[in-house]
Design a protein around this motif. Structure first.
Motif, PDB file in Angstrom:
ATOM      1  N   LEU A 137      19.206   1.296   5.866  1.00  0.00           N
ATOM      2  CA  LEU A 137      19.868   1.717   4.636  1.00  0.00           C
ATOM      3  C   LEU A 137      19.111   1.128   3.458  1.00  0.00           C
ATOM      4  CD1 LEU A 137      22.317   3.101   3.247  1.00  0.00           C
ATOM      5  CD2 LEU A 137      23.508   0.894   3.420  1.00  0.00           C
ATOM      6  N   LEU A 138      18.641   1.995   2.578  1.00  0.00           N
ATOM      7  CA  LEU A 138      17.912   1.581   1.380  1.00  0.00           C
ATOM      8  C   LEU A 138      18.834   1.775   0.187  1.00  0.00           C
ATOM      9  CD1 LEU A 138      15.216   0.687   0.073  1.00  0.00           C
ATOM     10  CD2 LEU A 138      14.578   3.112  -0.003  1.00  0.00           C
ATOM     11  N   VAL A 139      19.073   0.691  -0.559  1.00  0.00           N
ATOM     12  CA  VAL A 139      20.014   0.715  -1.680  1.00  0.00           C
ATOM     13  C   VAL A 139      19.257   0.323  -2.943  1.00  0.00           C
ATOM     14  CG1 VAL A 139      22.173  -0.197  -2.602  1.00  0.00           C
ATOM     15  CG2 VAL A 139      21.897   0.097  -0.128  1.00  0.00           C
ATOM     16  N   LEU A 140      19.296   1.198  -3.954  1.00  0.00           N
ATOM     17  CA  LEU A 140      18.501   1.003  -5.155  1.00  0.00           C
ATOM     18  C   LEU A 140      19.374   1.114  -6.398  1.00  0.00           C
ATOM     19  CD1 LEU A 140      16.908   3.493  -3.246  1.00  0.00           C
ATOM     20  CD2 LEU A 140      15.027   2.284  -4.347  1.00  0.00           C
ATOM     21  N   ASP A 141      19.317   0.089  -7.229  1.00  0.00           N
ATOM     22  CA  ASP A 141      20.086   0.055  -8.468  1.00  0.00           C
ATOM     23  C   ASP A 141      19.149   0.378  -9.632  1.00  0.00           C
ATOM     24  OD1 ASP A 141      21.796  -0.381 -10.564  1.00  0.00           O
ATOM     25  OD2 ASP A 141      22.468  -2.363  -9.890  1.00  0.00           O
ATOM     26  N   GLU A 142      19.238   1.590 -10.148  1.00  0.00           N
ATOM     27  CA  GLU A 142      18.383   2.064 -11.235  1.00  0.00           C
ATOM     28  C   GLU A 142      16.899   1.849 -10.913  1.00  0.00           C
ATOM     29  OE1 GLU A 142      18.995   3.732 -13.849  1.00  0.00           O
ATOM     30  OE2 GLU A 142      21.131   3.554 -14.184  1.00  0.00           O
ATOM     31  N   PRO A 143      16.388   2.464  -9.850  1.00  0.00           N
ATOM     32  CA  PRO A 143      15.008   2.195  -9.424  1.00  0.00           C
ATOM     33  C   PRO A 143      13.958   2.636 -10.438  1.00  0.00           C
ATOM     34  CG  PRO A 143      15.894   4.090  -8.250  1.00  0.00           C
ATOM     35  CD  PRO A 143      17.045   3.464  -8.982  1.00  0.00           C
ATOM     36  N   ALA A 182       0.834  -1.202   0.000  1.00  0.00           N
ATOM     37  CA  ALA A 182       0.000   0.000   0.000  1.00  0.00           C
ATOM     38  C   ALA A 182       0.871   1.255   0.000  1.00  0.00           C
ATOM     39  CB  ALA A 182      -0.928  -0.006   1.209  1.00  0.00           C
ATOM     40  N   ARG A 183       1.980   1.207   0.742  1.00  0.00           N
ATOM     41  CA  ARG A 183       2.847   2.381   0.825  1.00  0.00           C
ATOM     42  C   ARG A 183       3.455   2.718  -0.525  1.00  0.00           C
ATOM     43  NH1 ARG A 183       4.148   6.350   0.588  1.00  0.00           N
ATOM     44  NH2 ARG A 183       5.470   7.750   1.827  1.00  0.00           N
ATOM     45  N   THR A 184       3.707   1.719  -1.340  1.00  0.00           N
ATOM     46  CA  THR A 184       4.289   1.970  -2.657  1.00  0.00           C
ATOM     47  C   THR A 184       3.216   2.103  -3.747  1.00  0.00           C
ATOM     48  OG1 THR A 184       4.590  -0.410  -3.069  1.00  0.00           O
ATOM     49  CG2 THR A 184       6.423   0.780  -2.060  1.00  0.00           C
ATOM     50  N   GLY A 185       1.953   2.091  -3.343  1.00  0.00           N
ATOM     51  CA  GLY A 185       0.871   2.381  -4.273  1.00  0.00           C
ATOM     52  C   GLY A 185       0.372   1.222  -5.098  1.00  0.00           C
ATOM     53  N   GLY A 191       6.376  -2.158 -15.991  1.00  0.00           N
ATOM     54  CA  GLY A 191       7.717  -1.877 -15.487  1.00  0.00           C
ATOM     55  C   GLY A 191       7.687  -1.074 -14.204  1.00  0.00           C
ATOM     56  N   GLY A 192       6.837  -0.039 -14.165  1.00  0.00           N
ATOM     57  CA  GLY A 192       6.738   0.776 -12.959  1.00  0.00           C
ATOM     58  C   GLY A 192       6.180   0.013 -11.780  1.00  0.00           C
ATOM     59  N   GLU A 193       5.198  -0.858 -12.038  1.00  0.00           N
ATOM     60  CA  GLU A 193       4.611  -1.665 -10.952  1.00  0.00           C
ATOM     61  C   GLU A 193       5.624  -2.651 -10.405  1.00  0.00           C
ATOM     62  OE1 GLU A 193       0.008  -1.489 -12.634  1.00  0.00           O
ATOM     63  OE2 GLU A 193       1.329  -3.164 -13.157  1.00  0.00           O
ATOM     64  N   ARG A 194       6.462  -3.215 -11.277  1.00  0.00           N
ATOM     65  CA  ARG A 194       7.496  -4.143 -10.803  1.00  0.00           C
ATOM     66  C   ARG A 194       8.509  -3.423  -9.924  1.00  0.00           C
ATOM     67  NH1 ARG A 194       9.393  -9.024 -14.660  1.00  0.00           N
ATOM     68  NH2 ARG A 194       7.338  -9.782 -15.288  1.00  0.00           N
ATOM     69  N   GLN A 195       8.897  -2.207 -10.315  1.00  0.00           N
ATOM     70  CA  GLN A 195       9.842  -1.459  -9.496  1.00  0.00           C
ATOM     71  C   GLN A 195       9.235  -1.133  -8.129  1.00  0.00           C
ATOM     72  OE1 GLN A 195      12.375  -2.465 -11.403  1.00  0.00           O
ATOM     73  NE2 GLN A 195      13.382  -0.630 -10.617  1.00  0.00           N
ATOM     74  N   ARG A 196       7.959  -0.819  -8.098  1.00  0.00           N
ATOM     75  CA  ARG A 196       7.299  -0.550  -6.825  1.00  0.00           C
ATOM     76  C   ARG A 196       7.179  -1.819  -5.985  1.00  0.00           C
ATOM     77  NH1 ARG A 196       4.432   4.389  -6.204  1.00  0.00           N
ATOM     78  NH2 ARG A 196       4.938   5.817  -7.897  1.00  0.00           N
ATOM     79  N   LEU A 197       7.023  -2.949  -6.644  1.00  0.00           N
ATOM     80  CA  LEU A 197       6.997  -4.220  -5.909  1.00  0.00           C
ATOM     81  C   LEU A 197       8.350  -4.502  -5.269  1.00  0.00           C
ATOM     82  CD1 LEU A 197       5.752  -6.915  -5.059  1.00  0.00           C
ATOM     83  CD2 LEU A 197       6.305  -7.807  -7.345  1.00  0.00           C
TER      84      LEU A 197
END
Length: 257
Positions: free
Chosen positions: A141-147, A106-109, A123-129
């Motif tokens: 610590l949140l680490v994101l590779d090309e989010p 829910a937090r990521t929509g 693609g956007g939904e997968r990144q939010r997942l």
């Protein structure tokens, strides 16, 4: 200033006798948003994999705070097309209960997609997942590779806004890789330009004028970047850390010129 969540001290990673990353130094504190940029093949993914412990280093060291909880968002999610896997089941693989998993979705929509097949997500939904899977851990610590990879321009801006909001809510540190130079200048507190070694680093308003940045990306790119001013209701120490301000720790706000 509190101790860093993670410090990279003179890290070199070598493959087949070639330095992919060479003598890199950086540190991340709570409240920081640090973005690593650089051309393809610059060693960005290798660096953050070393930072989170997925890639052994050849030289130097990575020092992580004790009991550090890391949420890692890889570039892509690869799942066999024939594998029956819903969003809910994918989140359950995190080992957390259904309640926290649904809250993270829910937090990521994408809470409404719980019963959808992962393979059918955009693609956007997968990144939010992937971000939801990282957030369910409530990371330090949140680490994101090309989010924002595979996400349209409006979705990219929304995703970067969400990352900043998460930073504020959890008071976590954030490290991300991005190629979206225009957006990242508004989304980050500090930028590191990597091309095997650190070419230059600094605040977004300054980095595009650095000769090493211009050499790496070209003058047209540097000149096209929007420049952002810091609101100086705070100061910076000798290492560039934010001190004495009214925002959350490490947070600088920016306004477009």
């Amino acid at each position: 200033m509190t101790d860093p969540l993670v410090s990279v001290k003179g890290v070199t990673v070598r493959f087949d006798g070639r330095d992919v990353v060479r003598d890199v130094h950086l540190s991340v504190h709570r409240g920081d948003i640090l973005t690593v940029i650089g051309p393809n093949g610059a060693g960005k993914t290798t660096l953050i994999k070393a930072l989170v412990g997925l890639q052994p280093v050849t030289a130097g060291q990575v020092v992580r705070a004790s009991d550090l909880v890391i949420g890692y968002v890889p570039q892509q999610l690869h799942i066999e097309p024939t594998l029956p896997l819903t969003v809910r089941r994918f989140m359950a693989l995190s080992g957390h209960g259904d309640g926290p998993c649904q809250q993270a979705l829910a937090r990521t929509g994408i809470g409404h997609l719980s019963e959808s097949a992962v393979q059918r997500l955009s693609g956007g939904e997968r990144q939010r997942l992937l971000l939801a899977r990282a957030l369910v851990r409530r990371p330090d610590l949140l680490v994101l590779d090309e989010p924002a990879q595979g996400v349209d321009i409006n979705g990219q801006a929304a995703l970067y806004n969400l990352i900043r909001d998460v930073r504020d809510e959890l008071n976590c540190g954030v490290v991300m890789i991005s190629h979206d130079l225009h957006l990242v200048m508004a989304a980050t507190d500090k930028v590191i330009c990597l091309n095997q070694h650190v070419c230059c680093s600094g605040f977004p308003a300054d980095i595009s004028r650095d000769p090493s940045f211009i050499e790496t990306f070209g003058r047209p790119v540097a000149e096209s970047l929007a420049v952002y001013h810091h609101h100086h209701n705070h100061g910076h120490d000798l290492h560039g850390n934010v001190v004495g301000h009214s925002h959350a720790p490490g947070h600088c706000s920016h306004d477009p010129v």
